[in-house]
Write a protein that holds these residues in place. Structure first.
Motif, PDB file in Angstrom:
ATOM      1  N   ALA A   7       0.847  -1.199   0.000  1.00 44.86           N
ATOM      2  CA  ALA A   7       0.000   0.000   0.000  1.00 44.86           C
ATOM      3  C   ALA A   7       0.878   1.243   0.000  1.00 44.86           C
ATOM      4  O   ALA A   7       1.950   1.257   0.595  1.00 44.86           O
ATOM      5  CB  ALA A   7      -0.906   0.016   1.228  1.00 44.86           C
ATOM      6  N   ALA A   8       0.419   2.268  -0.679  1.00 43.94           N
ATOM      7  CA  ALA A   8       1.117   3.558  -0.707  1.00 43.94           C
ATOM      8  C   ALA A   8       0.213   4.605  -0.079  1.00 43.94           C
ATOM      9  O   ALA A   8      -0.945   4.740  -0.463  1.00 43.94           O
ATOM     10  CB  ALA A   8       1.465   3.949  -2.133  1.00 43.94           C
ATOM     11  N   ALA A   9       0.736   5.336   0.896  1.00 44.39           N
ATOM     12  CA  ALA A   9      -0.042   6.359   1.592  1.00 44.39           C
ATOM     13  C   ALA A   9       0.161   7.711   0.930  1.00 44.39           C
ATOM     14  O   ALA A   9       1.297   8.120   0.675  1.00 44.39           O
ATOM     15  CB  ALA A   9       0.370   6.432   3.052  1.00 44.39           C
ATOM     16  N   GLN A  10      -0.932   8.372   0.636  1.00 34.58           N
ATOM     17  CA  GLN A  10      -0.866   9.752   0.150  1.00 34.58           C
ATOM     18  C   GLN A  10      -1.451  10.602   1.273  1.00 34.58           C
ATOM     19  O   GLN A  10      -2.625  10.505   1.590  1.00 34.58           O
ATOM     20  CB  GLN A  10      -1.671   9.922  -1.132  1.00 34.58           C
ATOM     21  N   THR A  11      -0.625  11.425   1.879  1.00 37.95           N
ATOM     22  CA  THR A  11      -1.022  12.132   3.090  1.00 37.95           C
ATOM     23  C   THR A  11      -0.835  13.640   2.950  1.00 37.95           C
ATOM     24  O   THR A  11      -0.131  14.110   2.064  1.00 37.95           O
ATOM     25  CB  THR A  11      -0.169  11.661   4.282  1.00 37.95           C
ATOM     26  N   VAL A  12      -1.452  14.335   3.870  1.00 37.87           N
ATOM     27  CA  VAL A  12      -1.226  15.775   3.953  1.00 37.87           C
ATOM     28  C   VAL A  12       0.112  16.009   4.648  1.00 37.87           C
ATOM     29  O   VAL A  12       0.682  15.095   5.241  1.00 37.87           O
ATOM     30  CB  VAL A  12      -2.365  16.484   4.729  1.00 37.87           C
ATOM     31  N   GLU A  27      -3.747   5.600  11.823  1.00 40.93           N
ATOM     32  CA  GLU A  27      -5.012   5.464  11.099  1.00 40.93           C
ATOM     33  C   GLU A  27      -4.806   4.841   9.719  1.00 40.93           C
ATOM     34  O   GLU A  27      -5.543   3.937   9.319  1.00 40.93           O
ATOM     35  CB  GLU A  27      -5.695   6.826  10.972  1.00 40.93           C
ATOM     36  N   VAL A  28      -3.806   5.332   8.989  1.00 41.28           N
ATOM     37  CA  VAL A  28      -3.533   4.816   7.643  1.00 41.28           C
ATOM     38  C   VAL A  28      -3.056   3.365   7.726  1.00 41.28           C
ATOM     39  O   VAL A  28      -3.448   2.522   6.909  1.00 41.28           O
ATOM     40  CB  VAL A  28      -2.512   5.711   6.909  1.00 41.28           C
ATOM     41  N   ALA A  29      -2.234   3.047   8.716  1.00 43.37           N
ATOM     42  CA  ALA A  29      -1.745   1.679   8.878  1.00 43.37           C
ATOM     43  C   ALA A  29      -2.886   0.719   9.196  1.00 43.37           C
ATOM     44  O   ALA A  29      -2.931  -0.397   8.654  1.00 43.37           O
ATOM     45  CB  ALA A  29      -0.682   1.626   9.979  1.00 43.37           C
ATOM     46  N   ALA A  30      -3.813   1.138  10.040  1.00 44.34           N
ATOM     47  CA  ALA A  30      -4.964   0.289  10.367  1.00 44.34           C
ATOM     48  C   ALA A  30      -5.812   0.033   9.123  1.00 44.34           C
ATOM     49  O   ALA A  30      -6.265  -1.097   8.887  1.00 44.34           O
ATOM     50  CB  ALA A  30      -5.798   0.939  11.469  1.00 44.34           C
ATOM     51  N   HIS A  31      -6.001   1.064   8.321  1.00 42.05           N
ATOM     52  CA  HIS A  31      -6.779   0.921   7.090  1.00 42.05           C
ATOM     53  C   HIS A  31      -6.072  -0.012   6.103  1.00 42.05           C
ATOM     54  O   HIS A  31      -6.695  -0.899   5.509  1.00 42.05           O
ATOM     55  CB  HIS A  31      -7.029   2.287   6.450  1.00 42.05           C
ATOM     56  N   GLU A  33      -3.874  -2.331   6.757  1.00 41.87           N
ATOM     57  CA  GLU A  33      -3.897  -3.697   7.290  1.00 41.87           C
ATOM     58  C   GLU A  33      -5.266  -4.341   7.063  1.00 41.87           C
ATOM     59  O   GLU A  33      -5.352  -5.507   6.661  1.00 41.87           O
ATOM     60  CB  GLU A  33      -3.553  -3.699   8.778  1.00 41.87           C
ATOM     61  N   ALA A  34      -6.328  -3.566   7.288  1.00 41.85           N
ATOM     62  CA  ALA A  34      -7.685  -4.084   7.068  1.00 41.85           C
ATOM     63  C   ALA A  34      -7.922  -4.459   5.606  1.00 41.85           C
ATOM     64  O   ALA A  34      -8.727  -5.351   5.305  1.00 41.85           O
ATOM     65  CB  ALA A  34      -8.714  -3.045   7.517  1.00 41.85           C
ATOM     66  N   GLU A  35      -7.197  -3.792   4.698  1.00 42.50           N
ATOM     67  CA  GLU A  35      -7.311  -4.080   3.262  1.00 42.50           C
ATOM     68  C   GLU A  35      -6.341  -5.176   2.818  1.00 42.50           C
ATOM     69  O   GLU A  35      -6.249  -5.480   1.630  1.00 42.50           O
ATOM     70  CB  GLU A  35      -7.073  -2.808   2.451  1.00 42.50           C
ATOM     71  N   GLY A  36      -5.575  -5.728   3.768  1.00 39.53           N
ATOM     72  CA  GLY A  36      -4.694  -6.843   3.460  1.00 39.53           C
ATOM     73  C   GLY A  36      -3.273  -6.486   3.074  1.00 39.53           C
ATOM     74  O   GLY A  36      -2.526  -7.333   2.590  1.00 39.53           O
ATOM     75  N   ALA A  37      -2.864  -5.251   3.305  1.00 36.84           N
ATOM     76  CA  ALA A  37      -1.501  -4.842   2.949  1.00 36.84           C
ATOM     77  C   ALA A  37      -0.489  -5.419   3.936  1.00 36.84           C
ATOM     78  O   ALA A  37      -0.710  -5.425   5.136  1.00 36.84           O
ATOM     79  CB  ALA A  37      -1.392  -3.327   2.928  1.00 36.84           C
ATOM     80  N   SER A  38       0.629  -5.877   3.396  1.00 34.12           N
ATOM     81  CA  SER A  38       1.743  -6.378   4.210  1.00 34.12           C
ATOM     82  C   SER A  38       2.835  -5.327   4.369  1.00 34.12           C
ATOM     83  O   SER A  38       3.661  -5.413   5.264  1.00 34.12           O
ATOM     84  CB  SER A  38       2.362  -7.612   3.566  1.00 34.12           C
ATOM     85  N   LEU A  39       2.851  -4.368   3.454  1.00 29.77           N
ATOM     86  CA  LEU A  39       3.856  -3.314   3.460  1.00 29.77           C
ATOM     87  C   LEU A  39       3.165  -1.989   3.157  1.00 29.77           C
ATOM     88  O   LEU A  39       2.377  -1.904   2.217  1.00 29.77           O
ATOM     89  CB  LEU A  39       4.934  -3.589   2.409  1.00 29.77           C
ATOM     90  N   LEU A  40       3.446  -0.977   3.951  1.00 28.48           N
ATOM     91  CA  LEU A  40       2.862   0.354   3.765  1.00 28.48           C
ATOM     92  C   LEU A  40       3.988   1.354   3.563  1.00 28.48           C
ATOM     93  O   LEU A  40       4.890   1.464   4.387  1.00 28.48           O
ATOM     94  CB  LEU A  40       2.019   0.736   4.990  1.00 28.48           C
ATOM     95  N   CYS A  41       3.944   2.100   2.466  1.00 25.29           N
ATOM     96  CA  CYS A  41       4.976   3.085   2.136  1.00 25.29           C
ATOM     97  C   CYS A  41       4.417   4.500   2.282  1.00 25.29           C
ATOM     98  O   CYS A  41       3.331   4.790   1.784  1.00 25.29           O
ATOM     99  CB  CYS A  41       5.457   2.886   0.704  1.00 25.29           C
ATOM    100  N   PHE A  42       5.178   5.350   2.945  1.00 22.92           N
ATOM    101  CA  PHE A  42       4.800   6.753   3.104  1.00 22.92           C
ATOM    102  C   PHE A  42       5.686   7.616   2.213  1.00 22.92           C
ATOM    103  O   PHE A  42       6.784   7.212   1.841  1.00 22.92           O
ATOM    104  CB  PHE A  42       4.953   7.187   4.571  1.00 22.92           C
ATOM    105  N   PRO A  43       5.236   8.833   1.904  1.00 22.07           N
ATOM    106  CA  PRO A  43       6.030   9.728   1.048  1.00 22.07           C
ATOM    107  C   PRO A  43       7.370  10.087   1.694  1.00 22.07           C
ATOM    108  O   PRO A  43       7.505  10.115   2.914  1.00 22.07           O
ATOM    109  CB  PRO A  43       5.164  10.981   0.924  1.00 22.07           C
ATOM    110  N   GLU A  44       8.336  10.365   0.844  1.00 24.07           N
ATOM    111  CA  GLU A  44       9.635  10.834   1.301  1.00 24.07           C
ATOM    112  C   GLU A  44       9.445  12.100   2.143  1.00 24.07           C
ATOM    113  O   GLU A  44       8.687  12.990   1.779  1.00 24.07           O
ATOM    114  CB  GLU A  44      10.502  11.161   0.085  1.00 24.07           C
ATOM    115  N   GLY A  45      10.093  12.167   3.277  1.00 26.17           N
ATOM    116  CA  GLY A  45       9.996  13.356   4.119  1.00 26.17           C
ATOM    117  C   GLY A  45       8.683  13.473   4.872  1.00 26.17           C
ATOM    118  O   GLY A  45       8.350  14.546   5.357  1.00 26.17           O
TER     119      GLY A  45
END
Length: 73
Positions: A7-12, A27-31, A33-45
Motif C-alpha cells: 500500500a502507498a499512503a498519500q497524506t497531507v 489510522e492509515v496503517a490500520a486501514h 492492514e484491514a485491506e490486506g496490505a503487508s507493506l505500507l509506504c509513506f512519502p519521502e519526508g
C-alpha cells in the motif's frame, strides 16, 4: 511464489506536528492492514517535511561556526 500486497499512503503535510503525523500513521496503517496490505509506504519526508526557507530549520540545526569550539576545526 507468495503474493505480497503493498500500500502507498498519500497524506497531507504535517509541519512540526509529530503527534498529528503519528496519529495519521496509525489510522492509515490500520486501514492498510484491514485491506490486506503487508507493506505500507509513506512519502519521502513524511514526518519531517522539507525545509523551504532559510530559517525553517534553524532551531534544529547545529551551526559549527557558532559552536564554542569552532576555532579548533
Amino acid at each position: 511464489m507468495k503474493n505480497v500486497r503493498i500500500a502507498a499512503a498519500q497524506t497531507v503535510e504535517f509541519r512540526e506536528d509529530i503527534e498529528g503525523a503519528l496519529t495519521c500513521v496509525a489510522e492509515v496503517a490500520a486501514h492498510a492492514e484491514a485491506e490486506g496490505a503487508s507493506l505500507l509506504c509513506f512519502p519521502e519526508g513524511f514526518l519531517q517535511g522539507y525545509l523551504t526557507g532559510e530559517d525553517a530549520g534553524a532551531d534544529k540545526t547545529l551551526w559549527i561556526s557558532r559552536h564554542p569550539h569552532s576555532g579548533l576545526c
